[in-house]
Scaffold this motif. Sequence first.
Motif, PDB file in Angstrom:
ATOM      1  N   MET A 214       0.849  -1.193   0.000  1.00 50.05           N
ATOM      2  CA  MET A 214       0.000   0.000   0.000  1.00 50.05           C
ATOM      3  C   MET A 214       0.877   1.232   0.000  1.00 50.05           C
ATOM      4  N   ALA A 215       0.582   2.165  -0.884  1.00 50.50           N
ATOM      5  CA  ALA A 215       1.334   3.413  -0.902  1.00 50.50           C
ATOM      6  C   ALA A 215       1.024   4.226   0.343  1.00 50.50           C
ATOM      7  N   SER A 216       1.989   5.013   0.792  1.00 47.02           N
ATOM      8  CA  SER A 216       1.739   5.891   1.925  1.00 47.02           C
ATOM      9  C   SER A 216       0.778   6.982   1.491  1.00 47.02           C
ATOM     10  N   THR A 217       0.070   7.581   2.457  1.00 46.89           N
ATOM     11  CA  THR A 217      -0.907   8.605   2.118  1.00 46.89           C
ATOM     12  C   THR A 217      -0.251   9.822   1.497  1.00 46.89           C
ATOM     13  N   SER A 218       1.037  10.064   1.761  1.00 49.42           N
ATOM     14  CA  SER A 218       1.709  11.221   1.199  1.00 49.42           C
ATOM     15  C   SER A 218       1.966  11.058  -0.285  1.00 49.42           C
ATOM     16  N   THR A 219       2.038   9.817  -0.765  1.00 46.85           N
ATOM     17  CA  THR A 219       2.263   9.564  -2.184  1.00 46.85           C
ATOM     18  C   THR A 219       1.027   8.965  -2.840  1.00 46.85           C
ATOM     19  N   MET A 220      -0.105   9.099  -2.209  1.00 40.67           N
ATOM     20  CA  MET A 220      -1.341   8.499  -2.671  1.00 40.67           C
ATOM     21  C   MET A 220      -1.738   9.078  -4.021  1.00 40.67           C
ATOM     22  N   SER A 221      -2.139   8.222  -4.952  1.00 37.63           N
ATOM     23  CA  SER A 221      -2.643   8.704  -6.229  1.00 37.63           C
ATOM     24  C   SER A 221      -4.042   9.273  -6.035  1.00 37.63           C
ATOM     25  N   SER A 222      -4.586   9.872  -7.092  1.00 39.85           N
ATOM     26  CA  SER A 222      -5.923  10.449  -7.023  1.00 39.85           C
ATOM     27  C   SER A 222      -6.960   9.344  -6.786  1.00 39.85           C
ATOM     28  N   LEU A 223      -8.119   9.750  -6.282  1.00 36.76           N
ATOM     29  CA  LEU A 223      -9.162   8.792  -5.940  1.00 36.76           C
ATOM     30  C   LEU A 223      -9.858   8.264  -7.193  1.00 36.76           C
ATOM     31  N   LEU A 224     -10.222   6.990  -7.142  1.00 41.12           N
ATOM     32  CA  LEU A 224     -11.022   6.386  -8.198  1.00 41.12           C
ATOM     33  C   LEU A 224     -12.375   7.087  -8.303  1.00 41.12           C
ATOM     34  N   ASN A 225     -12.823   7.295  -9.531  1.00 35.10           N
ATOM     35  CA  ASN A 225     -14.153   7.846  -9.732  1.00 35.10           C
ATOM     36  C   ASN A 225     -15.214   6.769  -9.548  1.00 35.10           C
ATOM     37  N   ILE A 226     -16.389   7.182  -9.095  1.00 39.13           N
ATOM     38  CA  ILE A 226     -17.518   6.273  -8.922  1.00 39.13           C
ATOM     39  C   ILE A 226     -18.301   6.174 -10.227  1.00 39.13           C
ATOM     40  N   LYS A 227     -18.587   4.935 -10.659  1.00 40.79           N
ATOM     41  CA  LYS A 227     -19.367   4.712 -11.874  1.00 40.79           C
ATOM     42  C   LYS A 227     -20.828   4.399 -11.563  1.00 40.79           C
ATOM     43  N   LEU A 228     -21.052   3.492 -10.589  1.00 37.15           N
ATOM     44  CA  LEU A 228     -22.411   3.071 -10.259  1.00 37.15           C
ATOM     45  C   LEU A 228     -22.535   2.831  -8.763  1.00 37.15           C
ATOM     46  N   ILE A 229     -23.706   3.147  -8.212  1.00 40.11           N
ATOM     47  CA  ILE A 229     -24.055   2.772  -6.845  1.00 40.11           C
ATOM     48  C   ILE A 229     -25.362   1.988  -6.921  1.00 40.11           C
ATOM     49  N   ARG A 230     -25.342   0.747  -6.439  1.00 40.12           N
ATOM     50  CA  ARG A 230     -26.505  -0.127  -6.545  1.00 40.12           C
ATOM     51  C   ARG A 230     -26.792  -0.790  -5.196  1.00 40.12           C
ATOM     52  N   LYS A 231     -27.994  -1.336  -5.071  1.00 38.96           N
ATOM     53  CA  LYS A 231     -28.370  -2.104  -3.891  1.00 38.96           C
ATOM     54  C   LYS A 231     -28.165  -3.590  -4.166  1.00 38.96           C
ATOM     55  N   GLN A 232     -27.808  -4.318  -3.130  1.00 38.78           N
ATOM     56  CA  GLN A 232     -27.705  -5.769  -3.229  1.00 38.78           C
ATOM     57  C   GLN A 232     -29.065  -6.379  -3.561  1.00 38.78           C
ATOM     58  N   GLY A 233     -29.056  -7.603  -4.075  1.00 38.53           N
ATOM     59  CA  GLY A 233     -30.290  -8.338  -4.280  1.00 38.53           C
ATOM     60  C   GLY A 233     -30.461  -9.402  -3.209  1.00 38.53           C
ATOM     61  N   ILE A 234     -31.617 -10.017  -3.188  1.00 42.40           N
ATOM     62  CA  ILE A 234     -31.914 -11.134  -2.286  1.00 42.40           C
ATOM     63  C   ILE A 234     -32.213 -12.357  -3.159  1.00 42.40           C
ATOM     64  N   THR A 235     -31.503 -13.457  -2.925  1.00 44.55           N
ATOM     65  CA  THR A 235     -31.690 -14.647  -3.745  1.00 44.55           C
ATOM     66  C   THR A 235     -31.962 -15.870  -2.870  1.00 44.55           C
ATOM     67  N   HIS A 236     -32.431 -16.942  -3.517  1.00 38.04           N
ATOM     68  CA  HIS A 236     -32.750 -18.215  -2.853  1.00 38.04           C
ATOM     69  C   HIS A 236     -31.885 -19.318  -3.465  1.00 38.04           C
ATOM     70  N   PRO A 237     -30.605 -19.393  -3.107  1.00 39.27           N
ATOM     71  CA  PRO A 237     -29.709 -20.333  -3.787  1.00 39.27           C
ATOM     72  C   PRO A 237     -29.966 -21.802  -3.462  1.00 39.27           C
ATOM     73  N   PHE A 238     -30.699 -22.086  -2.373  1.00 36.92           N
ATOM     74  CA  PHE A 238     -30.893 -23.470  -1.946  1.00 36.92           C
ATOM     75  C   PHE A 238     -32.240 -24.044  -2.379  1.00 36.92           C
ATOM     76  N   GLY A 239     -33.052 -23.221  -3.055  1.00 40.10           N
ATOM     77  CA  GLY A 239     -34.343 -23.701  -3.510  1.00 40.10           C
ATOM     78  C   GLY A 239     -35.367 -23.858  -2.414  1.00 40.10           C
ATOM     79  N   ASP A 240     -35.112 -23.246  -1.241  1.00 43.06           N
ATOM     80  CA  ASP A 240     -36.085 -23.316  -0.148  1.00 43.06           C
ATOM     81  C   ASP A 240     -36.238 -21.925   0.458  1.00 43.06           C
ATOM     82  N   HIS A 241     -36.614 -21.866   1.758  1.00 41.18           N
ATOM     83  CA  HIS A 241     -36.884 -20.579   2.395  1.00 41.18           C
ATOM     84  C   HIS A 241     -35.626 -19.766   2.671  1.00 41.18           C
ATOM     85  N   ARG A 242     -34.465 -20.389   2.657  1.00 34.17           N
ATOM     86  CA  ARG A 242     -33.236 -19.697   3.016  1.00 34.17           C
ATOM     87  C   ARG A 242     -32.846 -18.677   1.947  1.00 34.17           C
TER      88      ARG A 242
END
Length: 318
Positions: free
Chosen positions: A1-29
């Motif tokens: 990790m670079a030190s904060t004194s030599t830190m490059s510019s911040l990454l720009n944000i492209k998308l902000i999304r919400k997580q989904g809810i899935t049923h991977p086990f085929g039941d109530h879980r």
Amino acid sequence: MASTSTMSSLLNIKLIRKQGITHPFGDHRTVKQAFPAGISSELSDPFLMCDYFDMNESNGRAKHPDEFPIDWHPHRGFDIASYLKTGIGRHGDSLGNRETYDTPGMQWMSVGSGVEHAEGGANDEGVLVQGFQIWINVPAERKMDDPRYGTVPTKDLPMVELNDGVSARVLAGDILGVSGPFKTVQQVEMVDFEMGPSASTKFEIGWGLDTAMVYVYEGSIDDLNGSGPLEAGTVVLLDANSKDRRGLRLSTLSGSACVMLFAGKKLNEPIAWHGPIVMNTQQQIRETLNELRSGTFPPKRVDWDYRRLSAFPLAEKK
């Protein structure tokens, strides 16, 4: 990790999304899914899936050594990390592995040409089981490699203390001065940040990595690269294409937060995805399904009945 004194510019944000809810086990879980439910597979490349779960064990410990609540199922063509923060992990597979592991801990597979495995059944009823299952795609020429497997106990999961109130557990990649134990085929970085109130940290993702995502899975943060407040269940896609913008900044105010970083090198290859099989063409999917029907899957496996512990050679029983 670079030190904060030599830190490059911040990454720009492209998308902000919400997580989904899935049923991977085929039941109530249910599980909470950052991607592909939140960020599509095309944008999250090389990351295929991130399921986050935090549930109390409802069935208790397995009553028989061959019983697994997540029953035997196949995989082909990608890498898997099962990272647990609480509870006890349990796993069996067609390579003859039968393992339990304490948490925080991780069990990983580079499934390659094929693995059949089963999971769970090590926790008493009511125990909180919290963790992730993460799938990472691999290049076409590596999809039929011989499978590999590893279990990572707590002592081998590097924890880095950063600023006051911030710690980071490195799962994969060379970052923050340590090397993560998940040795994926594709170049990735995965880090689990735990942040207390009024905490902040800055760091950089590796050179050459052109996908970067941050998943706030618990609590909330007050800022990520100028985003403003983000609550639990938020996944952020960042623009990692600039050589001059590699920096990330996280901060909290009154509350604490847990945040996962995913950074990787894109494959830019076609994806043919059928349940637990991820290949490049539909023909390859059909060939795999034919192998499953004919009983020739997985092609590399032990020469005893790996589903029955009683069939294991004496030296292999655990």
